[in-house]
Motif scaffolding. Structure first.
Motif, mmCIF file in Angstrom:
data_model
loop_
_atom_site.group_PDB
_atom_site.id
_atom_site.type_symbol
_atom_site.label_atom_id
_atom_site.label_comp_id
_atom_site.label_asym_id
_atom_site.label_seq_id
_atom_site.Cartn_x
_atom_site.Cartn_y
_atom_site.Cartn_z
ATOM 1 N N ASP A 1 0.802 -1.220 0.000
ATOM 2 C CA ASP A 1 0.000 0.000 0.000
ATOM 3 C C ASP A 1 0.838 1.275 0.000
ATOM 4 N N TYR A 2 2.142 1.169 0.290
ATOM 5 C CA TYR A 2 2.976 2.371 0.358
ATOM 6 C C TYR A 2 3.649 2.715 -0.979
ATOM 7 N N GLY A 3 3.687 1.784 -1.919
ATOM 8 C CA GLY A 3 4.306 2.065 -3.210
ATOM 9 C C GLY A 3 5.815 2.086 -3.206
ATOM 10 N N PHE A 4 6.439 1.281 -2.336
ATOM 11 C CA PHE A 4 7.897 1.278 -2.251
ATOM 12 C C PHE A 4 8.576 0.915 -3.571
ATOM 13 N N ASP A 5 7.913 0.138 -4.406
ATOM 14 C CA ASP A 5 8.509 -0.237 -5.690
ATOM 15 C C ASP A 5 8.648 0.953 -6.622
ATOM 16 N N GLU A 6 7.843 1.986 -6.418
ATOM 17 C CA GLU A 6 7.888 3.169 -7.278
ATOM 18 C C GLU A 6 8.832 4.238 -6.724
ATOM 19 N N HIS A 7 8.618 4.648 -5.485
ATOM 20 C CA HIS A 7 9.390 5.781 -4.947
ATOM 21 C C HIS A 7 10.594 5.362 -4.129
ATOM 22 N N LYS A 8 10.739 4.073 -3.855
ATOM 23 C CA LYS A 8 11.882 3.523 -3.128
ATOM 24 C C LYS A 8 12.061 4.141 -1.741
ATOM 25 N N GLY A 9 10.971 4.587 -1.159
ATOM 26 C CA GLY A 9 11.025 5.121 0.194
ATOM 27 C C GLY A 9 11.200 6.625 0.282
ATOM 28 N N TYR A 10 11.438 7.292 -0.832
ATOM 29 C CA TYR A 10 11.599 8.741 -0.809
ATOM 30 C C TYR A 10 10.246 9.421 -0.527
ATOM 31 N N GLY A 11 10.322 10.666 -0.087
ATOM 32 C CA GLY A 11 9.131 11.356 0.382
ATOM 33 C C GLY A 11 8.316 11.998 -0.720
ATOM 34 N N THR A 12 7.888 11.221 -1.666
ATOM 35 C CA THR A 12 7.059 11.727 -2.754
ATOM 36 C C THR A 12 5.661 12.053 -2.228
ATOM 37 N N PRO A 13 4.883 12.842 -2.976
ATOM 38 C CA PRO A 13 3.512 13.108 -2.542
ATOM 39 C C PRO A 13 2.700 11.837 -2.320
ATOM 40 N N ALA A 14 2.867 10.852 -3.198
ATOM 41 C CA ALA A 14 2.115 9.609 -3.037
ATOM 42 C C ALA A 14 2.525 8.879 -1.764
ATOM 43 N N HIS A 15 3.819 8.882 -1.462
ATOM 44 C CA HIS A 15 4.294 8.217 -0.248
ATOM 45 C C HIS A 15 3.783 8.939 1.002
ATOM 46 N N ARG A 16 3.856 10.258 1.002
ATOM 47 C CA ARG A 16 3.388 11.020 2.150
ATOM 48 C C ARG A 16 1.881 10.831 2.366
ATOM 49 N N ALA A 17 1.152 10.739 1.257
ATOM 50 C CA ALA A 17 -0.293 10.517 1.375
ATOM 51 C C ALA A 17 -0.579 9.157 1.993
ATOM 52 N N ALA A 18 0.196 8.135 1.599
ATOM 53 C CA ALA A 18 0.015 6.809 2.181
ATOM 54 C C ALA A 18 0.355 6.813 3.668
ATOM 55 N N LEU A 19 1.394 7.555 4.043
ATOM 56 C CA LEU A 19 1.750 7.664 5.458
ATOM 57 C C LEU A 19 0.621 8.323 6.255
ATOM 58 N N GLN A 20 0.044 9.374 5.692
ATOM 59 C CA GLN A 20 -1.051 10.046 6.389
ATOM 60 C C GLN A 20 -2.253 9.121 6.542
ATOM 61 N N ARG A 21 -2.473 8.307 5.553
ATOM 62 C CA ARG A 21 -3.650 7.424 5.558
ATOM 63 C C ARG A 21 -3.454 6.211 6.452
ATOM 64 N N LEU A 22 -2.247 5.637 6.430
ATOM 65 C CA LEU A 22 -2.008 4.343 7.065
ATOM 66 C C LEU A 22 -1.165 4.416 8.325
ATOM 67 N N GLY A 23 -0.416 5.512 8.482
ATOM 68 C CA GLY A 23 0.607 5.513 9.511
ATOM 69 C C GLY A 23 1.826 4.739 9.037
ATOM 70 N N PRO A 24 2.907 4.725 9.807
ATOM 71 C CA PRO A 24 4.136 4.057 9.366
ATOM 72 C C PRO A 24 4.057 2.541 9.487
ATOM 73 N N CYS A 25 4.808 1.867 8.642
ATOM 74 C CA CYS A 25 5.011 0.422 8.758
ATOM 75 C C CYS A 25 6.397 0.183 9.344
ATOM 76 N N PRO A 26 6.788 -1.047 9.614
ATOM 77 C CA PRO A 26 8.099 -1.291 10.233
ATOM 78 C C PRO A 26 9.291 -0.830 9.400
ATOM 79 N N ALA A 27 9.097 -0.573 8.107
ATOM 80 C CA ALA A 27 10.206 -0.131 7.266
ATOM 81 C C ALA A 27 10.462 1.360 7.356
ATOM 82 N N HIS A 28 9.608 2.114 8.038
ATOM 83 C CA HIS A 28 9.760 3.561 8.100
ATOM 84 C C HIS A 28 10.729 3.984 9.202
ATOM 85 N N ARG A 29 11.431 5.080 8.937
ATOM 86 C CA ARG A 29 12.396 5.647 9.874
ATOM 87 C C ARG A 29 11.646 6.563 10.846
ATOM 88 N N ARG A 30 11.397 6.064 12.026
ATOM 89 C CA ARG A 30 10.560 6.805 12.969
ATOM 90 C C ARG A 30 11.242 8.036 13.550
#
Length: 214
Positions: free
Chosen positions: A164-193
């Protein structure tokens, strides 16, 4: 404890160990460091460049050529837990030191050429930091390719776990799509807290707080 080697004469030619990283800036995933040793004065791989200047397809083509023709190579991944504990600068320096120690243990005395303006402490060899080295030093170019390809592959594996985070596309960088997923879902274990954009989402339900990736 730094590795110990016999110190060569100051003017003795040494094999060069190029060192570079991928993934200092993303909000998720590891920082990956690679070291590649080529013989002094020789680069047995054609077509090298800064990994950022190459297509993903070209990087994948060069990856096996580099590992087949280098005197030694090493890829080191510093995971999110260490990044959060140490901070990204010290985590990157740790990865660089581990990568250099690994290739030096196989080859012996080397001269490490590190992309950037800082060197890890406690290195077992001569070393120089070179700003823009990934665009000027071919051993560093090779290291940048190994680091980038290795990290991109890892992020695709993370995508398979948490699509659901789209890591295959943005590779973890803070793109708008990634930030939107973070806002919607919260962080997963792969995120740098420890990173502010991730911390800002921690009030959202952390759906993966008790999740151990399988």
């Amino acid at each position: 404890m730094p590795l110990a080697f016999a110190t060569p004469a100051p003017d003795a030619p040494l094999p060069v160990a190029g060192v570079d990283e991928a993934g200092r800036g993303p909000l998720a995933g590891p920082v990956v460091v690679a070291a590649v040793v080529f013989p002094r004065g020789r680069t047995p791989v054609n077509g090298l460049d800064d990994s950022k200047a190459l297509s993903a397809e070209r990087r994948e083509q060069l990856y096996p050529r580099i590992i087949e023709r280098a005197l030694a190579w090493q890829v080191v991944s510093i995971e999110v837990e260490e990044i959060d504990r140490l901070n990204i600068y010290h985590a990157t320096m740790l990865g660089m030191r581990r990568a250099i120690e690994a290739v030096a243990a196989r080859v012996g005395a080397v001269e490490a050429l590190v992309d950037g303006n800082a060197l890890p402490k406690g290195l077992p060899c001569r070393a120089r930091a070179i700003v823009g080295g990934d665009a000027s030093e071919r051993a560093i170019m090779a290291a940048s390719i190994l680091a980038k390809v290795s990290r991109d592959r890892y992020m695709r594996e993370l995508h398979a776990r948490w699509p659901d985070y789209g890591f295959d596309e943005h590779k973890g960088y803070g793109t708008p799509a990634h930030r939107a997923a973070l806002q919607r879902l919260g962080p997963c274990p792969a995120h740098r807290r420890s990173w502010a954009p991730v911390q800002a989402t921690l009030q959202a339900p952390d759906l993966f707080a008790e999740c151990v990736p399988g």
